[in-house]
Design a protein around this motif. Structure first.
Motif, mmCIF file in Angstrom:
data_model
loop_
_atom_site.group_PDB
_atom_site.id
_atom_site.type_symbol
_atom_site.label_atom_id
_atom_site.label_comp_id
_atom_site.label_asym_id
_atom_site.label_seq_id
_atom_site.Cartn_x
_atom_site.Cartn_y
_atom_site.Cartn_z
ATOM 1 N N GLU A 230 0.826 -1.209 0.000
ATOM 2 C CA GLU A 230 0.000 0.000 0.000
ATOM 3 C C GLU A 230 0.865 1.265 0.000
ATOM 4 O O GLU A 230 0.362 2.369 0.169
ATOM 5 C CB GLU A 230 -0.934 0.009 1.209
ATOM 6 C CG GLU A 230 -2.082 -0.975 1.094
ATOM 7 C CD GLU A 230 -3.130 -0.564 0.066
ATOM 8 O OE1 GLU A 230 -3.259 0.641 -0.232
ATOM 9 O OE2 GLU A 230 -3.821 -1.451 -0.444
ATOM 10 N N GLU A 231 2.178 1.081 -0.151
ATOM 11 C CA GLU A 231 3.154 2.172 -0.172
ATOM 12 C C GLU A 231 3.160 2.960 1.135
ATOM 13 O O GLU A 231 3.317 4.179 1.148
ATOM 14 C CB GLU A 231 2.928 3.073 -1.388
ATOM 15 C CG GLU A 231 3.128 2.338 -2.693
ATOM 16 C CD GLU A 231 2.859 3.167 -3.935
ATOM 17 O OE1 GLU A 231 2.447 4.335 -3.820
ATOM 18 O OE2 GLU A 231 3.080 2.632 -5.030
ATOM 19 N N GLN A 232 3.005 2.239 2.238
ATOM 20 C CA GLN A 232 3.132 2.809 3.577
ATOM 21 C C GLN A 232 4.534 2.475 4.076
ATOM 22 O O GLN A 232 5.017 1.364 3.865
ATOM 23 C CB GLN A 232 2.070 2.223 4.504
ATOM 24 C CG GLN A 232 0.668 2.570 4.063
ATOM 25 C CD GLN A 232 -0.376 1.789 4.815
ATOM 26 O OE1 GLN A 232 -0.334 0.573 4.891
ATOM 27 N NE2 GLN A 232 -1.342 2.506 5.376
ATOM 28 N N TYR A 233 5.169 3.417 4.720
ATOM 29 C CA TYR A 233 6.558 3.275 5.143
ATOM 30 C C TYR A 233 6.676 3.044 6.643
ATOM 31 O O TYR A 233 5.832 3.478 7.418
ATOM 32 C CB TYR A 233 7.353 4.541 4.793
ATOM 33 C CG TYR A 233 7.616 4.699 3.322
ATOM 34 C CD1 TYR A 233 8.859 4.370 2.791
ATOM 35 C CD2 TYR A 233 6.637 5.168 2.465
ATOM 36 C CE1 TYR A 233 9.105 4.520 1.438
ATOM 37 C CE2 TYR A 233 6.868 5.321 1.109
ATOM 38 C CZ TYR A 233 8.115 4.991 0.606
ATOM 39 O OH TYR A 233 8.364 5.129 -0.735
ATOM 40 N N SER A 234 7.767 2.389 7.018
ATOM 41 C CA SER A 234 8.096 2.193 8.425
ATOM 42 C C SER A 234 9.596 1.949 8.511
ATOM 43 O O SER A 234 10.290 1.914 7.493
ATOM 44 C CB SER A 234 7.319 0.997 8.994
ATOM 45 O OG SER A 234 7.493 0.932 10.397
ATOM 46 N N ILE A 235 10.079 1.794 9.740
ATOM 47 C CA ILE A 235 11.482 1.397 9.925
ATOM 48 C C ILE A 235 11.502 0.055 10.636
ATOM 49 O O ILE A 235 10.567 -0.305 11.359
ATOM 50 C CB ILE A 235 12.300 2.446 10.702
ATOM 51 C CG1 ILE A 235 11.754 2.660 12.117
ATOM 52 C CG2 ILE A 235 12.363 3.752 9.933
ATOM 53 C CD1 ILE A 235 12.626 3.531 12.981
ATOM 54 N N TRP A 236 12.582 -0.689 10.412
ATOM 55 C CA TRP A 236 12.728 -2.019 10.979
ATOM 56 C C TRP A 236 14.199 -2.224 11.277
ATOM 57 O O TRP A 236 15.056 -1.760 10.530
ATOM 58 C CB TRP A 236 12.250 -3.054 9.953
ATOM 59 C CG TRP A 236 11.961 -4.397 10.516
ATOM 60 C CD1 TRP A 236 12.728 -5.525 10.355
ATOM 61 C CD2 TRP A 236 10.857 -4.791 11.319
ATOM 62 N NE1 TRP A 236 12.158 -6.582 11.008
ATOM 63 C CE2 TRP A 236 10.994 -6.149 11.618
ATOM 64 C CE3 TRP A 236 9.748 -4.108 11.833
ATOM 65 C CZ2 TRP A 236 10.081 -6.851 12.396
ATOM 66 C CZ3 TRP A 236 8.844 -4.809 12.602
ATOM 67 C CH2 TRP A 236 9.013 -6.153 12.877
ATOM 68 N N MET B 166 -9.681 7.225 -5.420
ATOM 69 C CA MET B 166 -9.996 8.652 -5.506
ATOM 70 C C MET B 166 -9.690 9.214 -6.894
ATOM 71 O O MET B 166 -10.421 10.043 -7.414
ATOM 72 C CB MET B 166 -9.267 9.429 -4.415
ATOM 73 C CG MET B 166 -9.760 9.097 -3.033
ATOM 74 S SD MET B 166 -8.873 9.959 -1.733
ATOM 75 C CE MET B 166 -9.634 11.572 -1.858
ATOM 76 N N ALA B 167 -8.606 8.749 -7.505
ATOM 77 C CA ALA B 167 -8.243 9.201 -8.852
ATOM 78 C C ALA B 167 -9.268 8.719 -9.877
ATOM 79 O O ALA B 167 -9.604 9.444 -10.819
ATOM 80 C CB ALA B 167 -6.843 8.709 -9.210
ATOM 81 N N PRO C 114 -3.195 5.319 1.851
ATOM 82 C CA PRO C 114 -2.782 4.054 1.226
ATOM 83 C C PRO C 114 -2.953 4.133 -0.298
ATOM 84 O O PRO C 114 -3.835 4.838 -0.808
ATOM 85 C CB PRO C 114 -3.738 3.022 1.825
ATOM 86 C CG PRO C 114 -4.253 3.651 3.078
ATOM 87 C CD PRO C 114 -4.267 5.127 2.825
ATOM 88 N N ARG C 115 -2.127 3.400 -1.007
ATOM 89 C CA ARG C 115 -2.155 3.423 -2.469
ATOM 90 C C ARG C 115 -3.546 3.107 -3.009
ATOM 91 O O ARG C 115 -4.035 3.757 -3.939
ATOM 92 C CB ARG C 115 -1.142 2.436 -3.037
ATOM 93 C CG ARG C 115 -1.059 2.504 -4.564
ATOM 94 C CD ARG C 115 -0.218 1.415 -5.133
ATOM 95 N NE ARG C 115 -0.980 0.179 -4.926
ATOM 96 C CZ ARG C 115 -0.480 -1.031 -4.994
ATOM 97 N NH1 ARG C 115 0.778 -1.198 -5.259
ATOM 98 N NH2 ARG C 115 -1.218 -2.097 -4.792
ATOM 99 N N SER C 116 -4.224 2.096 -2.447
ATOM 100 C CA SER C 116 -5.543 1.712 -2.954
ATOM 101 C C SER C 116 -6.543 2.870 -2.825
ATOM 102 O O SER C 116 -7.372 3.078 -3.706
ATOM 103 C CB SER C 116 -6.063 0.468 -2.240
ATOM 104 O OG SER C 116 -6.144 0.690 -0.842
#
Length: 70
Positions: A18-24, A66-67, A59-61
Motif C-alpha cells: 500500500e506504499e506505507q513506510y516504516s522502519i525495521w 480517488m483518482a 494508502p495506495r488503494s
C-alpha cells in the motif's frame, strides 16, 4: 546531561504494497508483507528519509480509488 539511551543500532526503511513506510531493525527478518526500500542507517536517518519520500499518507488503494472517481 547526556542521553545514555542513544540507539546506535542500524535500521532499514521498509514499505508495504500500500506504499506505507516504516522502519525495521536491519538485523531482524522483515515482517510478512513488507520489503526493504533500500535505505539503511540510524533511526533518525531512516525517519528523516521517510519524511522526505512519504508525502501522501493515504494508502495506495485509496489514492487509486480517488483518482478513478474524478
Amino acid at each position: 546531561m547526556t542521553d545514555e539511551t542513544t540507539d546506535e543500532r542500524t535500521y532499514r526503511v521498509v514499505v508495504n504494497d500500500e506504499e506505507q513506510y516504516s522502519i525495521w531493525l536491519a538485523a531482524r527478518e522483515l515482517p510478512a508483507g513488507w520489503h526493504a526500500e533500500g535505505t539503511e542507517g540510524t533511526r533518525e536517518e531512516c525517519l528523516a528519509h521517510i519524511g522526505e519520500v512519504w508525502t501522501d499518507m493515504r494508502p495506495r488503494s485509496l489514492r487509486e480509488r480517488m483518482a478513478e472517481a474524478r
